[in-house]
Scaffold this motif. Structure first.
Motif, PDB file in Angstrom:
ATOM      1  N   UNK A  58       0.816  -1.218   0.000  1.00 41.92           N
ATOM      2  CA  UNK A  58       0.000   0.000   0.000  1.00 41.92           C
ATOM      3  C   UNK A  58       0.848   1.265   0.000  1.00 41.92           C
ATOM      4  N   UNK A  59       1.907   1.296   0.806  1.00 42.23           N
ATOM      5  CA  UNK A  59       2.722   2.512   0.911  1.00 42.23           C
ATOM      6  C   UNK A  59       3.350   2.873  -0.433  1.00 42.23           C
ATOM      7  N   UNK A  60       3.984   1.880  -1.067  1.00 47.04           N
ATOM      8  CA  UNK A  60       4.696   2.182  -2.309  1.00 47.04           C
ATOM      9  C   UNK A  60       3.753   2.336  -3.495  1.00 47.04           C
ATOM     10  N   UNK A  61       2.598   1.669  -3.472  1.00 47.36           N
ATOM     11  CA  UNK A  61       1.626   1.884  -4.552  1.00 47.36           C
ATOM     12  C   UNK A  61       1.023   3.282  -4.462  1.00 47.36           C
ATOM     13  N   UNK A  62       0.747   3.748  -3.246  1.00 50.30           N
ATOM     14  CA  UNK A  62       0.266   5.122  -3.076  1.00 50.30           C
ATOM     15  C   UNK A  62       1.318   6.111  -3.575  1.00 50.30           C
ATOM     16  N   UNK A  63       2.573   5.822  -3.286  1.00 57.79           N
ATOM     17  CA  UNK A  63       3.663   6.683  -3.733  1.00 57.79           C
ATOM     18  C   UNK A  63       3.777   6.669  -5.255  1.00 57.79           C
ATOM     19  N   UNK A  64       3.667   5.490  -5.857  1.00 54.04           N
ATOM     20  CA  UNK A  64       3.762   5.383  -7.312  1.00 54.04           C
ATOM     21  C   UNK A  64       2.648   6.160  -8.002  1.00 54.04           C
ATOM     22  N   UNK A  65       1.443   6.062  -7.463  1.00 57.44           N
ATOM     23  CA  UNK A  65       0.317   6.770  -8.083  1.00 57.44           C
ATOM     24  C   UNK A  65       0.494   8.282  -7.973  1.00 57.44           C
ATOM     25  N   UNK A  66       0.984   8.747  -6.827  1.00 55.06           N
ATOM     26  CA  UNK A  66       1.187  10.187  -6.644  1.00 55.06           C
ATOM     27  C   UNK A  66       2.310  10.693  -7.541  1.00 55.06           C
ATOM     28  N   UNK A  67       3.380   9.893  -7.702  1.00 51.18           N
ATOM     29  CA  UNK A  67       4.470  10.293  -8.588  1.00 51.18           C
ATOM     30  C   UNK A  67       3.978  10.384 -10.025  1.00 51.18           C
ATOM     31  N   UNK A  68       3.193   9.390 -10.463  1.00 49.93           N
ATOM     32  CA  UNK A  68       2.666   9.405 -11.827  1.00 49.93           C
ATOM     33  C   UNK A  68       1.787  10.627 -12.068  1.00 49.93           C
ATOM     34  N   UNK A  69       1.074  11.084 -11.048  1.00 50.34           N
ATOM     35  CA  UNK A  69       0.177  12.231 -11.171  1.00 50.34           C
ATOM     36  C   UNK A  69       0.946  13.553 -11.167  1.00 50.34           C
TER      37      UNK A  69
END
Length: 352
Positions: A58-69
């Motif tokens: 969850x932590x790194x997927x949330x980070x990945x989505x925010x970086x992509x945005x």
């Protein structure tokens, strides 16, 4: 209507981290050799690349989505790396799935890197060393300006408690730095979520319908951090009340400020306690405040070849007794085949 508060929080944290990356890039020499981080884009030069280290949790997927945005709005390319530690059956398939998820978010380049985990320092330390080695290699090869890590405030609290249990001094209580890296790459790793709790990251994934993978190692009592997470911290909160995690995170920041100041003092003091041949003078060392003296000794031991990760407070205390409790004792054996001994009022530290 704006994004969910959890999503807004993680995006803001990532936006700030990316602004810091851009600021640091403008301060770097404008060279692009050997895969080193490059300058800001000018005249068709490639956009700077920022990678996210993503396990699929969850932590790194949330980070990945925010970086992509956030990255495209700032003129930054966003990519991702997942590390396959090979410690569980089907880990290669899981890593491939994480690659698919990151690609679906719009990250590019995206890679899975397989590593071989050794045994030195225990399973958790060995896995960490292998992981950072893989991330360093990938960042160098791809010319990434930074790598984002998904450590949260809860991870920070756990790190502080582990440092307290080791009894390794104020530096171990300072936890993880928001910005860190190895020699020549001191600004490589960024941890935007150190002020965000684990539940916020999980909530951000849920409201965005991001699939996450919960690593069974995170609930395996065979691992120290897992026991601390599921037994130690809940027991502390039961005994002391809510707010323990936040208090430990504040302790980390205060300790880091103090440790940084003492390290700077020690670096400045070191030149004044050496003779014309560069040897440490015991009398001058004795005159330093203990916290500064021990840092000078640690710096000297590491410079002689002792691995910093294997060097604990008890090692430096033994060396310190050559200064403060001299009774003619023999050489002190230290990690990395390094020896420290007192000779004629000088402290000699060298590899044997």
């Amino acid at each position: 209507m704006g994004p969910h508060p959890a999503v807004a929080a993680i995006r803001l944290a990532v936006r700030r981290a990316l602004h810091d990356v851009l600021t640091d890039l403008t301060d770097l020499p404008k060279t692009r050799s050997g895969g080193a981080p490059g300058a800001l884009p000018r005249g068709g030069a490639p956009l700077p690349l920022v990678l996210v280290a993503c396990s699929g949790g969850a932590d790194s997927m949330a980070l990945a989505s925010a970086l992509a945005f956030e990255a495209p709005k700032l003129g930054i390319r966003a990519g991702g790396i997942t590390v396959d530690h090979g410690l569980q059956a089907g880990s290669d398939l899981r890593a491939a799935e994480v690659v698919t998820r990151m690609t679906a978010l719009g990250l590019d380049p995206v890679e899975s890197v397989a590593v071989r985990v050794g045994r030195e320092g225990g399973p958790e330390a060995a896995a960490r060393d292998a992981r950072y080695g893989a991330l360093d290699e990938a960042a160098d090869r791809l010319g990434a300006a930074a790598v984002l890590l998904g450590h949260t405030r809860d991870d920070q609290a756990e790190t502080v408690l582990l440092g307290l249990a080791r009894g390794s001094g104020i530096r171990s209580l300072s936890g993880m730095a928001e910005v860190s890296g190895g020699p020549g790459r001191s600004h490589r790793y960024r941890r935007p979520f150190l002020q965000i709790d684990r539940q916020t990251a999980r909530k951000a994934c849920m409201v965005q319908s991001l699939p996450v993978w919960d690593d069974p190692h995170n609930i395996d009592p065979a691992y120290t951090r897992s026991r601390l997470r599921h037994e130690g911290l809940p027991a502390l909160e039961k005994a002391l009340g809510k707010g323990v995690v936040e208090a430990l995170a504040r302790t980390a920041q205060l300790s880091r400020d103090d440790a940084d100041a003492l390290d700077a003092w020690a670096a400045e003091a070191e030149t004044g306690v050496r003779d014309e041949d560069g040897r440490l003078e015991c009398a001058k060392l004795y005159a330093l405040p203990p916290a500064v003296r021990r840092r000078v000794l640690r710096r000297a031991v590491v410079a002689a070849g002792s691995p910093s990760g294997s060097l604990f407070a008890r090692h430096i205390e033994e060396v310190d007794r050559l200064i403060t409790g001299w009774r003619g004792q023999g050489a002190i054996n230290l990690p990395g085949r390094v020896e420290a001994q007192r000779q004629g009022g000088r402290l000699v530290i060298r590899q044997g």
